[in-house]
Scaffold this motif. Structure first.
Motif, PDB file in Angstrom:
ATOM      1  N   LEU A  11      -3.535   3.032  -0.727  1.00 41.28           N
ATOM      2  CA  LEU A  11      -2.283   3.567  -0.196  1.00 41.28           C
ATOM      3  C   LEU A  11      -1.983   3.129   1.226  1.00 41.28           C
ATOM      4  O   LEU A  11      -0.851   3.223   1.676  1.00 41.28           O
TER       5      LEU A  11
ATOM      6  N   CYS B 133      -9.274   2.912  -1.468  1.00 39.64           N
ATOM      7  CA  CYS B 133      -7.931   3.471  -1.678  1.00 39.64           C
ATOM      8  C   CYS B 133      -6.905   2.416  -1.289  1.00 39.64           C
ATOM      9  O   CYS B 133      -7.047   1.747  -0.275  1.00 39.64           O
TER      10      CYS B 133
ATOM     11  N   SER C 284      -8.820   4.446   3.158  1.00 36.13           N
ATOM     12  CA  SER C 284      -7.668   3.581   2.945  1.00 36.13           C
ATOM     13  C   SER C 284      -7.839   2.246   3.674  1.00 36.13           C
ATOM     14  O   SER C 284      -7.390   1.210   3.186  1.00 36.13           O
TER      15      SER C 284
ATOM     16  N   ALA D 205      -3.011   7.917  -8.408  1.00 41.97           N
ATOM     17  CA  ALA D 205      -2.816   6.468  -8.345  1.00 41.97           C
ATOM     18  C   ALA D 205      -3.695   5.738  -9.365  1.00 41.97           C
ATOM     19  O   ALA D 205      -3.546   4.545  -9.574  1.00 41.97           O
TER      20      ALA D 205
ATOM     21  N   GLU E  14      -6.985   8.182  -4.418  1.00 47.84           N
ATOM     22  CA  GLU E  14      -5.925   9.117  -4.802  1.00 47.84           C
ATOM     23  C   GLU E  14      -5.909   9.237  -6.314  1.00 47.84           C
ATOM     24  O   GLU E  14      -5.685   8.261  -7.022  1.00 47.84           O
TER      25      GLU E  14
END
Length: 112
Positions: A60, A58, A68, A108, A105
């Motif tokens: 983000l 991820c 993440s 995204a 996500e």
């Protein structure tokens, strides 16, 4: 047919499987080597739900999230997302509901 759909219609390989009474978590590996998670939940009321991944990793940057912290490895293609649901590992058991809640996500990923 192979030129239209590729060598295999299910380009994911299960690498790690964890099972409990109501939950089964599978770590799949894509043909490019990316790892993704898929979780099948079986509820006592008799219905099932599957959480699938839109990304490997991820991008983000949330500090509270282990996925993440990995960073974004790749956005999955539709050919890598759909087989999470229809993979032969599930023995033709199609879930009652599907959510994007594995790795990454969903919004995204431009392939969603």
């Amino acid at each position: 047919m192979e030129t239209q759909f590729g060598e295999t219609p299910l380009p994911l390989k299960p690498t790690i499987i964890h099972s409990a009474e109501q939950v089964e978590k599978v770590l799949f590996e894509t043909q490019s080597g990316a790892k993704i998670e898929t979780v099948l939940s079986r509820y006592r009321a008799g219905w099932t739900s599957m959480c699938i991944s839109p990304q490997s990793g991820c991008g983000l940057g949330f500090t509270f999230c282990a996925t993440s912290a990995m960073g974004l490895m790749k956005n999955l293609s539709a050919d890598e997302i759909c087989p999470q649901v229809f993979h032969s590992h599930w023995n033709n058991q199609v879930p009652d509901s599907i959510a994007f809640m594995g790795m990454g996500e969903a919004l995204a990923n431009p392939n969603i």
